[in-house]
Scaffold this active site. Sequence first.
Site, PDB file in Angstrom:
ATOM      1  CB  ALA A  51      -0.893  -0.010   1.227  1.00 17.04           C
ATOM      2  N   GLY A  56       0.674  -4.997   0.892  1.00 19.73           N
ATOM      3  CA  GLY A  56      -0.478  -5.154   0.008  1.00 19.73           C
ATOM      4  C   GLY A  56      -0.124  -5.821  -1.310  1.00 19.73           C
ATOM      5  CD  GLU A  68      -2.081  -7.605   2.929  1.00 19.80           C
ATOM      6  OE1 GLU A  68      -1.678  -6.447   2.670  1.00 19.80           O
ATOM      7  OE2 GLU A  68      -2.835  -7.855   3.878  1.00 19.80           O
ATOM      8  CD  GLU A  89       1.681  -5.304   5.877  1.00 21.23           C
ATOM      9  OE1 GLU A  89       2.503  -6.202   6.156  1.00 21.23           O
ATOM     10  OE2 GLU A  89       0.951  -5.346   4.873  1.00 21.23           O
TER      11      GLU A  89
HETATM   12  N1  CAA Z   1       4.528   3.330  -0.477  1.00 23.93           N
HETATM   13  C1  CAA Z   1       4.889   4.497  -1.052  1.00 23.93           C
HETATM   14  N2  CAA Z   1       6.061   4.683  -1.697  1.00 23.93           N
HETATM   15  C2  CAA Z   1       6.903   3.631  -1.759  1.00 23.93           C
HETATM   16  C3  CAA Z   1       6.604   2.386  -1.193  1.00 23.93           C
HETATM   17  C4  CAA Z   1       5.341   2.258  -0.539  1.00 23.93           C
HETATM   18  N3  CAA Z   1       4.932   1.097  -0.008  1.00 23.93           N
HETATM   19  N4  CAA Z   1       7.645   1.555  -1.394  1.00 23.93           N
HETATM   20  C5  CAA Z   1       8.558   2.242  -2.085  1.00 23.93           C
HETATM   21  N5  CAA Z   1       8.114   3.505  -2.315  1.00 23.93           N
HETATM   22  C6  CAA Z   1       8.810   4.581  -3.015  1.00 23.93           C
HETATM   23  C7  CAA Z   1       9.907   5.177  -2.155  1.00 23.93           C
HETATM   24  O1  CAA Z   1       9.384   6.139  -1.266  1.00 23.93           O
HETATM   25  C8  CAA Z   1      10.809   5.768  -3.213  1.00 23.93           C
HETATM   26  O2  CAA Z   1      10.236   6.980  -3.664  1.00 23.93           O
HETATM   27  P1  CAA Z   1      11.147   8.347  -3.664  1.00 23.93           P
HETATM   28  O3  CAA Z   1      12.217   8.051  -4.682  1.00 23.93           O
HETATM   29  O4  CAA Z   1      10.175   9.384  -4.086  1.00 23.93           O
HETATM   30  O5  CAA Z   1      11.691   8.494  -2.290  1.00 23.93           O
HETATM   31  C9  CAA Z   1      10.685   4.794  -4.370  1.00 23.93           C
HETATM   32  O6  CAA Z   1       9.486   4.061  -4.134  1.00 23.93           O
HETATM   33  C10 CAA Z   1      11.832   3.787  -4.422  1.00 23.93           C
HETATM   34  O7  CAA Z   1      11.912   3.143  -3.156  1.00 23.93           O
HETATM   35  P2  CAA Z   1      13.283   2.987  -2.336  1.00 23.93           P
HETATM   36  O8  CAA Z   1      14.183   4.126  -2.622  1.00 23.93           O
HETATM   37  O9  CAA Z   1      12.927   2.716  -0.920  1.00 23.93           O
HETATM   38  O10 CAA Z   1      13.867   1.678  -3.043  1.00 23.93           O
HETATM   39  P3  CAA Z   1      14.867   0.621  -2.413  1.00 23.93           P
HETATM   40  O11 CAA Z   1      15.292  -0.256  -3.546  1.00 23.93           O
HETATM   41  O12 CAA Z   1      15.918   1.269  -1.619  1.00 23.93           O
HETATM   42  O13 CAA Z   1      13.989  -0.253  -1.384  1.00 23.93           O
HETATM   43  C11 CAA Z   1      12.033  -1.490  -0.708  1.00 23.93           C
HETATM   44  C12 CAA Z   1      12.956  -1.060  -1.874  1.00 23.93           C
HETATM   45  C13 CAA Z   1      12.826  -2.430   0.227  1.00 23.93           C
HETATM   46  C14 CAA Z   1      10.859  -2.246  -1.313  1.00 23.93           C
HETATM   47  C15 CAA Z   1      11.590  -0.256   0.070  1.00 23.93           C
HETATM   48  O14 CAA Z   1      11.071   0.718  -0.852  1.00 23.93           O
HETATM   49  C16 CAA Z   1      10.513  -0.518   1.080  1.00 23.93           C
HETATM   50  O15 CAA Z   1      10.812  -1.051   2.151  1.00 23.93           O
HETATM   51  N6  CAA Z   1       9.253  -0.138   0.786  1.00 23.93           N
HETATM   52  C17 CAA Z   1       8.141  -0.275   1.694  1.00 23.93           C
HETATM   53  C18 CAA Z   1       7.682  -1.729   1.821  1.00 23.93           C
HETATM   54  C19 CAA Z   1       6.565  -1.825   2.819  1.00 23.93           C
HETATM   55  O16 CAA Z   1       6.726  -1.549   3.996  1.00 23.93           O
HETATM   56  N7  CAA Z   1       5.371  -2.250   2.358  1.00 23.93           N
HETATM   57  C20 CAA Z   1       4.198  -2.360   3.190  1.00 23.93           C
HETATM   58  C21 CAA Z   1       3.332  -1.144   3.023  1.00 23.93           C
HETATM   59  S1  CAA Z   1       1.994  -1.057   4.180  1.00 23.93           S
HETATM   60  C22 CAA Z   1       0.833  -2.107   3.547  1.00 23.93           C
HETATM   61  O17 CAA Z   1       0.965  -2.675   2.493  1.00 23.93           O
HETATM   62  C23 CAA Z   1      -0.378  -2.261   4.419  1.00 23.93           C
HETATM   63  C24 CAA Z   1      -1.351  -3.283   3.982  1.00 23.93           C
HETATM   64  O18 CAA Z   1      -1.413  -4.390   4.483  1.00 23.93           O
HETATM   65  C25 CAA Z   1      -2.319  -2.987   2.941  1.00 23.93           C
END
Ligand code: CAA
Length: 255
Positions: A62, A107, A110, A130
């Site tokens: 998400a 998500g 999921e 999460e």
């Molecule tokens: N939401 C919004 N933006 C996201 C994102 C997310 N889930 N994941 C990545 N992005 C964005 C980053 O903010 C970044 O944007 P900017 O360049 O504008 O800063 C861009 O995508 C690239 O990401 P990274 O620079 O972080 O890339 P990376 O290769 O260093 O890392 C990653 C990759 C390990 C996947 C890391 O991006 C990450 O940990 N992302 C979040 C993963 C996460 O926690 N997902 C769960 C979300 S909550 C959820 O899903 C709830 C539910 O149950 C519905």
Amino acid sequence: MSIELSRRDEFAIITLSRPEALNALNVRMIEDIGAAIDEVGASDARTLIFTGEGDKAFCAGADIKELLDRSLVDAKRGAELGQWTFAKLDRLPMPSVAAINGYAFGGGLELALACTFRVAGANAKMGLPEIKLGAIPGYGGTQRLPRVVGESRALDMIMTGRTVDAAEAERIGLVNRIGDGDTLDAAIDFAREFAGFSLPVLGFAREAVTRASDSPINEGLRIEADLNTLAFQTEDVVEGMNAFVDKRKAEFKDA
Ligand code: CAA
């Protein structure tokens, strides 16, 4: 549009298309996915395949930036929108496959769990992180992950938030295949393994198996007997059995 609906042969493909945010799901995108699933359901596609644009991510979950500062009511609506949208895949007349080409977190995993099958690229990394954000999965992960990998492994993944690679995912049954080369091609190759079978009979098999986890054994066996009886009422079962006797390939008509 941050998703694209396309077609390759008899397969419908929904591409999550927000590579600048690793295909993270915002509300608009989830609504678009719901509409695209409905469109595929009304089409003659034999399988729906999900993939993510680019070679880095299937979907990073998400959109975290959108999840901030929501009211209680909006947070509940958001979880329900994701759950209801992904649950449409359970009622789709055709099977679905997630082609996990890179990260599938939160998500994103999921969505993949709501598909009938998952094919991972060798570079795939999956998890429900999460807990690291102070939250728990909200688009069905706590319900579908234990059904796929068992309660103990699901609790491990959800409570540590750890990342699982493709090899471990295959070992624990989280993915059905690991694809060599292009993950979408591998998912299509996998879909070809069942695309020629009778669609309604595939549906009976899917329903019997998915209802097993919700039913006591006696109830489940009754469901299996009913669906087996239904399968025996189709023209396709007559064709399949005659083809065996005639030593030829069956030509199913989805009837
Ligand atoms: N939401 C919004 N933006 C996201 C994102 C997310 N889930 N994941 C990545 N992005 C964005 C980053 O903010 C970044 O944007 P900017 O360049 O504008 O800063 C861009 O995508 C690239 O990401 P990274 O620079 O972080 O890339 P990376 O290769 O260093 O890392 C990653 C990759 C390990 C996947 C890391 O991006 C990450 O940990 N992302 C979040 C993963 C996460 O926690 N997902 C769960 C979300 S909550 C959820 O899903 C709830 C539910 O149950 C519905």
